[in-house]
Design a protein around this motif. Structure first.
Motif, short mmCIF file in Angstrom:
data_model
loop_
_atom_site.label_atom_id
_atom_site.label_comp_id
_atom_site.label_asym_id
_atom_site.label_seq_id
_atom_site.Cartn_x
_atom_site.Cartn_y
_atom_site.Cartn_z
N MET A 16 2.80 10.83 39.56
CA MET A 16 2.26 10.20 38.35
C MET A 16 3.40 9.97 37.36
SD MET A 16 -0.85 11.63 36.05
CE MET A 16 -1.44 10.70 34.65
N ILE A 17 3.49 8.73 36.87
CA ILE A 17 4.63 8.33 36.05
C ILE A 17 4.72 9.12 34.76
CG2 ILE A 17 5.59 6.40 34.73
CD1 ILE A 17 4.40 4.56 36.91
N LEU A 18 3.60 9.39 34.12
CA LEU A 18 3.60 9.97 32.79
C LEU A 18 3.28 11.46 32.78
CD1 LEU A 18 1.68 7.04 31.07
CD2 LEU A 18 4.14 7.28 31.37
N ASN A 19 3.54 12.15 33.90
CA ASN A 19 3.06 13.53 34.01
C ASN A 19 3.82 14.54 33.16
OD1 ASN A 19 5.39 13.54 35.51
ND2 ASN A 19 4.54 14.63 37.26
N HIS A 20 4.96 14.20 32.58
CA HIS A 20 5.71 15.17 31.77
C HIS A 20 5.41 15.04 30.27
CE1 HIS A 20 8.00 16.58 35.15
NE2 HIS A 20 8.41 15.37 35.42
N TRP A 64 2.68 15.31 28.27
CA TRP A 64 1.94 16.38 27.61
C TRP A 64 2.79 17.64 27.49
CZ3 TRP A 64 -1.39 17.70 24.27
CH2 TRP A 64 -1.84 19.01 24.21
N GLY A 65 3.52 17.97 28.54
CA GLY A 65 4.36 19.16 28.51
C GLY A 65 5.45 19.09 27.47
N LEU A 66 6.02 17.90 27.27
CA LEU A 66 7.08 17.75 26.26
C LEU A 66 6.56 17.96 24.85
CD1 LEU A 66 9.01 14.69 27.72
CD2 LEU A 66 9.85 17.04 27.55
N TYR A 67 5.27 17.73 24.64
CA TYR A 67 4.67 17.97 23.32
C TYR A 67 4.13 19.39 23.20
CZ TYR A 67 4.94 13.01 22.13
OH TYR A 67 5.40 11.75 21.84
N ALA A 68 3.54 19.91 24.27
CA ALA A 68 2.88 21.22 24.21
C ALA A 68 3.85 22.38 24.38
CB ALA A 68 1.78 21.29 25.26
N HIS A 69 4.76 22.29 25.34
CA HIS A 69 5.72 23.36 25.61
C HIS A 69 7.02 22.73 26.12
CE1 HIS A 69 4.16 22.66 29.68
NE2 HIS A 69 2.97 22.86 29.17
N PRO A 70 7.82 22.16 25.20
CA PRO A 70 8.99 21.37 25.59
C PRO A 70 10.03 22.11 26.42
CG PRO A 70 8.94 21.73 23.21
CD PRO A 70 7.64 22.20 23.74
N LYS A 71 10.39 23.34 26.06
CA LYS A 71 11.44 24.03 26.82
C LYS A 71 11.02 24.28 28.26
CE LYS A 71 14.14 26.12 23.15
NZ LYS A 71 14.75 27.34 22.62
N GLU A 72 9.77 24.71 28.44
CA GLU A 72 9.29 24.94 29.81
C GLU A 72 9.25 23.64 30.59
OE1 GLU A 72 7.92 26.00 27.04
OE2 GLU A 72 7.46 28.13 27.18
N GLU A 73 8.88 22.55 29.91
CA GLU A 73 8.81 21.26 30.60
C GLU A 73 10.19 20.75 30.98
OE1 GLU A 73 6.47 18.62 32.51
OE2 GLU A 73 5.76 20.30 31.30
N TRP A 74 11.19 21.02 30.14
CA TRP A 74 12.56 20.63 30.50
C TRP A 74 12.99 21.35 31.77
CZ3 TRP A 74 14.37 16.34 29.21
CH2 TRP A 74 14.34 15.82 27.91
N HIS A 75 12.60 22.62 31.91
CA HIS A 75 12.94 23.35 33.13
C HIS A 75 12.28 22.72 34.35
CE1 HIS A 75 15.35 26.69 31.64
NE2 HIS A 75 14.51 26.86 30.64
N VAL A 76 11.04 22.29 34.19
CA VAL A 76 10.33 21.62 35.30
C VAL A 76 11.03 20.32 35.67
CG1 VAL A 76 8.17 20.47 35.96
CG2 VAL A 76 8.10 22.64 34.71
N ILE A 77 11.41 19.53 34.66
CA ILE A 77 12.10 18.26 34.90
C ILE A 77 13.43 18.51 35.58
CG2 ILE A 77 13.19 16.27 33.78
CD1 ILE A 77 10.99 16.58 31.56
N GLU A 78 14.15 19.54 35.12
CA GLU A 78 15.48 19.84 35.68
C GLU A 78 15.37 20.26 37.15
OE1 GLU A 78 19.08 21.56 36.86
OE2 GLU A 78 17.28 22.79 36.60
#
Length: 199
Positions: A1-5, A7-21
């Motif tokens: 899904m193109i836009l799946n990150h 919500w995470g960038l708004y709700a819990h950005p640091k954790e989402e950055w780890h997921v993206i990385e």
């Protein structure tokens, strides 16, 4: 899904950055994210300029012709995409100074997700009152900068101390890039490529 990150960038950005990385999606994935999100300010600005009209203080709303709005919308779309790619190039170019060696896809991911709040705030153009759009834009810039500062150490795999200086350098380059795009727009308007206003 193109836009799946998003919500995470708004709700819990640091954790989402780890997921993206950890995932490191492909170039096409990042490209689709940018192409999709850049449609928001483009379409909303087009509709506001051609059909609603901008309110600047008191007086009647200011509208431009549909043809002018279409040209400006297409130009804006490509300028936004160019801006994200230029920022990604600058992120990768400066990385060597901070003992990081990201590939272009990593740099593009950082640039694309950092720019997401700035692009998504384009929806406020559907209520085209200058003070409202300006306040929303300031809030989006602040959050994009926060995302950059929190994302650089994670995405570039460097200590937070270096990440702060690296992020500050990227912000400076981003501001120079923004001013350059605005100056180019002003030059084009003075050369006769400005919008056609309608009553």
């Amino acid at each position: 899904m193109i836009l799946n990150h998003i919500w995470g960038l708004y709700a819990h950005p640091k954790e989402e950055w780890h997921v993206i990385e950890k995932r490191h999606e492909s170039l096409s994935y990042s490209l689709m994210h940018i192409l999709t999100i850049a449609l928001i300010p483009t379409i909303c600005s087009y509709y506001a300029a051609a059909h609603i009209g901008w309110t600047i203080g008191v007086g009647n709303p200011i509208k431009i012709s549909v043809e002018s709005a279409q040209i400006m919308a297409v130009s804006m779309y490509f300028a936004l995409i160019f801006g994200v790619f230029a920022l990604a190039y600058l992120i990768q170019w400066m990385a060597k100074t901070f003992d990081s060696k990201p590939d272009f896809v990593q740099a593009l991911e950082l640039a694309a997700y950092t720019a997401t709040p700035l692009l998504m705030v384009g929806i406020t153009a559907l209520f085209p009152v200058l003070w409202f759009v300006a306040l929303a834009g300031i809030a989006a810039v602040a959050y994009s900068i926060y995302l950059l500062y929190s994302g650089v150490p994670i995405m570039m795999n460097i200590p937070e101390e270096k990440g702060f200086i690296y992020s500050s350098s990227v912000v400076t380059c981003g501001l120079v890039l923004l001013v350059g795009l605005m100056a180019f727009t002003a030059v084009m308007w003075t050369m006769g490529f400005g919008p056609e206003f309608v009553a």
